[in-house]
Design a protein around this motif. Structure first.
Motif, short mmCIF file in Angstrom:
data_model
loop_
_atom_site.label_atom_id
_atom_site.label_comp_id
_atom_site.label_asym_id
_atom_site.label_seq_id
_atom_site.Cartn_x
_atom_site.Cartn_y
_atom_site.Cartn_z
N VAL A 39 31.88 21.64 114.45
CA VAL A 39 32.48 21.47 113.13
C VAL A 39 33.36 20.23 113.09
O VAL A 39 33.34 19.45 112.12
CB VAL A 39 33.29 22.73 112.74
N THR A 40 34.14 20.01 114.15
CA THR A 40 35.01 18.84 114.20
C THR A 40 34.20 17.56 114.21
O THR A 40 34.54 16.57 113.53
CB THR A 40 35.91 18.89 115.45
N CYS A 43 32.81 17.04 110.64
CA CYS A 43 33.80 16.85 109.57
C CYS A 43 34.91 15.87 109.89
O CYS A 43 35.81 15.68 109.06
CB CYS A 43 34.42 18.21 109.21
N CYS A 44 34.87 15.26 111.08
CA CYS A 44 36.02 14.44 111.48
C CYS A 44 36.25 13.25 110.55
O CYS A 44 37.39 12.85 110.31
CB CYS A 44 35.87 13.98 112.92
N TRP A 46 35.99 13.24 107.44
CA TRP A 46 36.65 13.72 106.23
C TRP A 46 38.15 13.88 106.43
O TRP A 46 38.92 13.74 105.48
CB TRP A 46 36.06 15.07 105.79
#
Length: 205
Positions: A39-40, A43-44, A46
């Motif tokens: 997830v990181t 989405c990093c 963002w």
């Protein structure tokens, strides 16, 4: 060959032999670090414009995941553990162990075993998808991080598959046997066998 780790002083958790019937905390952390890393990574951009910050965060999550799966969750959820050691001659040996069944040592539940193996298999496949995505989109700065993710999670998968199948060193035979077992267990969940819980001996390769 395999042995009961309670008699092996090299195992850092050898004293923790009172295993409860269910391990919700171990199950949570088995998925938490590896899912958080994915997830990181996705989405990093963002949340932060710092490439270094994202890189370090994902790498730390991957490292925490590797350690926890190798040393804790595999032991609790499926009763297996593996490690690699170098002997005095410089040769590398893979060593595999399985927990022996006893009245005071409860086997992992079928649900926990399924969660363990699904998390172990699916997440490396996701990192492989990330590898080709980064390569084809020319985001080459992320390739080192993606390769690290593949390497760490594939190492745990490889070690546990060998451990589950008794230390078989032929990887083609390992893959075929593991897939056939997985398909059979999925089709017949009531007959699911707890992997490696029959008091096997330590194998060195």
């Amino acid at each position: 060959m395999f042995s009961d780790w309670r008699n092996n002083p090299t195992f850092p958790f050898g004293e923790l032999v009172a295993v409860p019937a269910r391990h919700p905390l171990a199950t949570f952390f088995h998925l938490f670090f590896r899912v958080s890393a994915i997830v990181t990574y996705v989405c990093c951009d963002w949340f932060s414009r710092s490439f270094v910050g994202c890189f370090v965060t994902v790498l730390l999550l991957l490292s925490f995941d590797f350690w926890s799966v190798k040393n804790v969750t595999g032991r609790l959820m499926v009763g297996l553990r593996w490690w690699n050691q170098i002997d005095e001659d410089g040769k590398s040996h893979w060593i595999f162990e399985a927990r022996k069944v006893s009245p005071n040592n409860t086997a992992a539940t079928e649900a926990e075993a399924r969660v363990f193996w699904l998390g172990l298999i699916i997440c490396p496949m996701i990192w492989i998808v990330f590898f080709f995505s980064s390569l084809f989109s020319l985001k080459l700065k992320w390739l080192a991080l993606v390769i690290a993710g593949i390497s760490l999670q594939a190492a745990n998968l490889y070690g546990y598959v060998l451990c589950k199948l008794g230390g078989e060193s032929d990887i083609s035979k390992v893959t075929a046997s593991f897939l056939s077992q997985t398909v059979f267990q999925t089709a017949s969940p009531g007959d699911l066998q707890k992997p490696g819980l029959e008091g096997l001996e330590i194998h060195k390769h």
